[in-house]
Motif scaffolding. Sequence first.
Motif, mmCIF file in Angstrom:
data_model
loop_
_atom_site.group_PDB
_atom_site.id
_atom_site.type_symbol
_atom_site.label_atom_id
_atom_site.label_comp_id
_atom_site.label_asym_id
_atom_site.label_seq_id
_atom_site.Cartn_x
_atom_site.Cartn_y
_atom_site.Cartn_z
ATOM 1 N N ILE A 21 0.910 -1.386 0.176
ATOM 2 C CA ILE A 21 -0.111 -0.176 -0.148
ATOM 3 C C ILE A 21 0.858 1.208 0.115
ATOM 4 O O ILE A 21 1.573 1.441 0.921
ATOM 5 N N GLY A 22 0.810 2.201 -1.084
ATOM 6 C CA GLY A 22 1.583 3.345 -1.019
ATOM 7 C C GLY A 22 3.172 3.291 -1.077
ATOM 8 O O GLY A 22 3.671 4.034 -0.497
ATOM 9 N N GLY A 23 3.251 2.030 -1.890
ATOM 10 C CA GLY A 23 4.971 1.789 -1.825
ATOM 11 C C GLY A 23 5.486 0.941 -0.676
ATOM 12 O O GLY A 23 6.474 0.676 -0.694
ATOM 13 N N SER A 24 4.705 0.659 0.445
ATOM 14 C CA SER A 24 4.919 -0.224 1.681
ATOM 15 C C SER A 24 4.543 -1.312 1.745
ATOM 16 O O SER A 24 3.282 -1.448 1.669
ATOM 17 N N TRP A 25 5.265 -2.140 2.487
ATOM 18 C CA TRP A 25 4.764 -3.617 2.821
ATOM 19 C C TRP A 25 4.172 -3.607 4.192
ATOM 20 O O TRP A 25 4.919 -3.203 5.254
ATOM 21 N N LEU A 26 3.006 -3.800 4.318
ATOM 22 C CA LEU A 26 2.167 -3.699 5.707
ATOM 23 C C LEU A 26 1.528 -5.046 6.200
ATOM 24 O O LEU A 26 0.976 -5.559 5.378
ATOM 25 N N ASP A 27 1.338 -5.069 7.733
ATOM 26 C CA ASP A 27 0.581 -5.987 8.043
ATOM 27 C C ASP A 27 -0.719 -5.521 8.167
ATOM 28 O O ASP A 27 -0.970 -4.182 8.059
ATOM 29 N N SER A 28 -1.789 -6.326 8.607
ATOM 30 C CA SER A 28 -3.245 -5.977 8.562
ATOM 31 C C SER A 28 -3.141 -4.867 9.855
ATOM 32 O O SER A 28 -2.406 -5.187 10.983
ATOM 33 N N SER A 29 -4.118 -3.946 9.889
ATOM 34 C CA SER A 29 -4.070 -3.035 11.268
ATOM 35 C C SER A 29 -4.404 -3.753 12.326
ATOM 36 O O SER A 29 -4.126 -3.641 13.616
ATOM 37 N N PRO A 62 -2.863 -27.955 -1.654
ATOM 38 C CA PRO A 62 -3.739 -29.217 -1.792
ATOM 39 C C PRO A 62 -3.324 -30.488 -2.167
ATOM 40 O O PRO A 62 -3.962 -31.408 -2.346
ATOM 41 N N SER A 63 -2.173 -30.303 -2.444
ATOM 42 C CA SER A 63 -1.541 -31.821 -3.132
ATOM 43 C C SER A 63 -0.640 -32.550 -1.717
ATOM 44 O O SER A 63 -0.818 -33.648 -1.823
ATOM 45 N N HIS A 64 -0.152 -31.783 -0.731
ATOM 46 C CA HIS A 64 0.367 -32.687 0.458
ATOM 47 C C HIS A 64 0.035 -31.868 1.879
ATOM 48 O O HIS A 64 0.427 -32.578 2.682
ATOM 49 N N GLY A 65 -0.869 -31.058 1.678
ATOM 50 C CA GLY A 65 -1.307 -30.602 2.946
ATOM 51 C C GLY A 65 -0.175 -29.615 4.030
ATOM 52 O O GLY A 65 -0.805 -29.361 5.245
ATOM 53 N N HIS A 66 0.673 -29.203 3.504
ATOM 54 C CA HIS A 66 1.790 -28.429 4.388
ATOM 55 C C HIS A 66 1.335 -27.332 4.110
ATOM 56 O O HIS A 66 0.890 -26.572 3.151
ATOM 57 N N VAL A 67 1.685 -26.189 5.310
ATOM 58 C CA VAL A 67 1.400 -24.860 4.996
ATOM 59 C C VAL A 67 2.449 -24.492 4.139
ATOM 60 O O VAL A 67 3.671 -24.242 4.392
ATOM 61 N N VAL A 68 2.070 -23.500 3.139
ATOM 62 C CA VAL A 68 2.819 -22.849 2.112
ATOM 63 C C VAL A 68 3.096 -21.217 2.614
ATOM 64 O O VAL A 68 4.089 -20.958 2.452
ATOM 65 N N SER A 69 2.018 -20.942 2.927
ATOM 66 C CA SER A 69 1.991 -19.371 3.267
ATOM 67 C C SER A 69 1.385 -18.857 4.299
ATOM 68 O O SER A 69 0.250 -19.535 4.436
ATOM 69 N N VAL A 70 1.779 -17.860 4.816
ATOM 70 C CA VAL A 70 0.772 -17.095 5.698
ATOM 71 C C VAL A 70 0.819 -15.595 5.354
ATOM 72 O O VAL A 70 1.654 -14.882 5.202
ATOM 73 N N SER A 71 -0.559 -15.174 5.411
ATOM 74 C CA SER A 71 -0.827 -13.851 4.785
ATOM 75 C C SER A 71 -1.381 -12.982 5.301
ATOM 76 O O SER A 71 -2.241 -13.419 6.197
ATOM 77 N N ALA A 72 -1.095 -11.846 5.534
ATOM 78 C CA ALA A 72 -2.139 -10.611 6.058
ATOM 79 C C ALA A 72 -3.447 -10.748 5.502
ATOM 80 O O ALA A 72 -3.798 -10.965 4.234
ATOM 81 N N ASN A 73 -4.381 -10.782 6.745
ATOM 82 C CA ASN A 73 -5.705 -10.871 6.084
ATOM 83 C C ASN A 73 -6.309 -9.406 6.221
ATOM 84 O O ASN A 73 -6.821 -8.842 7.318
ATOM 85 N N GLY A 74 -6.684 -8.711 5.027
ATOM 86 C CA GLY A 74 -6.983 -7.443 4.800
ATOM 87 C C GLY A 74 -8.494 -7.018 5.241
ATOM 88 O O GLY A 74 -9.582 -8.260 4.961
ATOM 89 N N ASN A 130 -1.171 -1.244 -6.029
ATOM 90 C CA ASN A 130 -1.355 -1.745 -4.640
ATOM 91 C C ASN A 130 -1.841 -2.983 -4.489
ATOM 92 O O ASN A 130 -2.574 -3.602 -5.563
ATOM 93 N N ILE A 131 -1.360 -3.875 -3.511
ATOM 94 C CA ILE A 131 -2.128 -5.305 -3.332
ATOM 95 C C ILE A 131 -2.704 -5.346 -1.845
ATOM 96 O O ILE A 131 -2.177 -5.117 -0.931
ATOM 97 N N VAL A 132 -4.128 -5.750 -1.919
ATOM 98 C CA VAL A 132 -4.508 -6.105 -0.830
ATOM 99 C C VAL A 132 -5.223 -7.531 -0.771
ATOM 100 O O VAL A 132 -5.636 -7.962 -1.706
ATOM 101 N N LEU A 133 -4.515 -8.159 0.363
ATOM 102 C CA LEU A 133 -4.644 -9.694 0.618
ATOM 103 C C LEU A 133 -5.862 -10.152 1.345
ATOM 104 O O LEU A 133 -6.362 -9.221 2.226
ATOM 105 N N GLY A 134 -6.749 -11.097 1.062
ATOM 106 C CA GLY A 134 -7.708 -11.028 1.993
ATOM 107 C C GLY A 134 -8.914 -11.901 1.096
ATOM 108 O O GLY A 134 -8.840 -12.495 0.219
ATOM 109 N N TYR A 135 -10.079 -11.959 1.795
ATOM 110 C CA TYR A 135 -11.146 -12.751 1.222
ATOM 111 C C TYR A 135 -11.995 -11.728 0.435
ATOM 112 O O TYR A 135 -12.171 -10.550 0.693
ATOM 113 N N GLY A 136 -13.084 -12.308 -0.366
ATOM 114 C CA GLY A 136 -13.963 -11.586 -1.234
ATOM 115 C C GLY A 136 -14.919 -10.748 -0.187
ATOM 116 O O GLY A 136 -15.117 -9.344 -0.655
ATOM 117 N N ASP A 137 -15.312 -11.064 0.925
ATOM 118 C CA ASP A 137 -15.861 -10.352 1.822
ATOM 119 C C ASP A 137 -15.152 -9.990 3.037
ATOM 120 O O ASP A 137 -14.870 -11.201 3.701
#
Length: 507
Positions: free
Chosen positions: A25-33, A43-55, A219-226
């Motif tokens: 956001i605005g050129g900076s990498w940010l965690d969710s507030s 989906p192929s082997h069940g291991h945790v691949v990523s942990v993402s900020a939930n916007g 800008n990139i916002v991670l999270g769910y459709g709602d």
Amino acid sequence: MSDITVVEAGKLNLPETTFTGRHLIGGSWLDSSDSATFERLSPSHGHVVSVSANGGATEVEAAIMSARKAFDEGVWKKMSGKDRSTLLLTVADLISQNRNRIALFETLESGKPITQAKAEIEGAVDIWRYAAALARTLHGDSHNSLGGDMLGMILKEPVGVVSMITPWNFPFLIVSQKLPFALAAGCTAVVKPSELTPSTTVILGELIQAAGFPAGVVNIVLGYGDPVGSSMSTHEAVDMVTFTGSTAVGKKIVEATSASLKKVSLELGGKNPQVIFPDADLDQAADAIVFGVYFNAGECCNSGSRIIAHEDVAELLTEKVVELSRKVPFGDPQDPRTQVGAIISEAHNDKIAGYVKAASDAGADIRLGGQALEVPGLTGRFFMPTVVSSLSADMPIAREEVFGPVLSVLTFTEFDEAVSLANSTSYGLSAGVWSENVHTCLSFAREAQAGTVWTNTWMDGYSEIPFGGVKESGLGRELGRYGIEEFLETKSVLMRIGKTRAAWVQK
């Protein structure tokens, strides 16, 4: 299952650390507030691949206003086409340099084969380079035939701030069918990747930063459709929404944007027919059919999942397809031999199985597969190559988008019947025709209600050729020169030369 080719689990290739995704956001990498995060398990082997900020609403607001500020201040839209092109080309080079890393996370999060993921990244490189060329060749028009005292100019201007919502089935390729064209046009953007496959879009954001883009342009916002996707669709500071995904969600976006009449571009579902005439090369057709239905495990809007074969060749063609289907390697996505990987989620696996069971209960013939597939050494979700015949055209499996490795086989006797069957669904994304007679091919191409028609091939694509659908398969086009037109507004400028205007008020 013994007559199906299965690639068992090999050595698992995981990154040294779990990928951490944050918002750009605005050129900076940010965690969710609120510090919220979500995990993605492979989906192929069940291991945790990523942990993402939930916007949430806070992140969406900040990202949109950052894009708005960057656009309104003109930091990007007033840049020359040459300079925008140079930065797009730099991104293309960086994608190429990082293709193995991008492909690995694409495979881990989506379950697709590593060889396919690498091919998609290469395809994305070409798209970015093509869009860079468009940035330098954008132009309007002029009219000097309006009379000696008038000159008309047609300007092409960027539409403004664009919300981009991308799907899980081709996360890197599809963002690359949208973002570079919007940037070439001079727009700024807010991107939301699917929560199932967020990491490659974050990597793209890293490369965009490394290329030297001004802050706030992307800008990139991670999270769910709602709430993320819905907020991006309705925010008053957004000028356009472009979405790729299901027709059901696409309709909701149109409804959500209607109050403000935002520009909307939609690439939605498909139930794409291939019509095979008696004079077709059946070996070529069978191979293309197998590719078309199993590519990306059938989780593809362009899946050639509906075969309409002439009754004189339908049985022979079906036998060829079943024989080839048994030879397609299903299994470990990280093995280069694999051509079909895992299904995106357990719920989707169940949905695919439900379509097949309903068809079987209604009297259809399951010629191959029809159930979940166990891959030794892997705990993930896989589905067998499946061929279903003896169908009626009104069965859900023959009309609705299954989005899995499932082929429906229908038959016809006359040309007009084939066209009617091909056009009998609410979708109109792609269609194909197989015949050695060019007149048959051209006649079908003109009658088919589809955005793309392939003749004696399936799913060939090029950066120069536009892609999109009619009916409930979407609005607008991506790729080609038409792809950049989506992100432009047309402005007419009329100039009177000299003091030649006749007085309206007589003195």
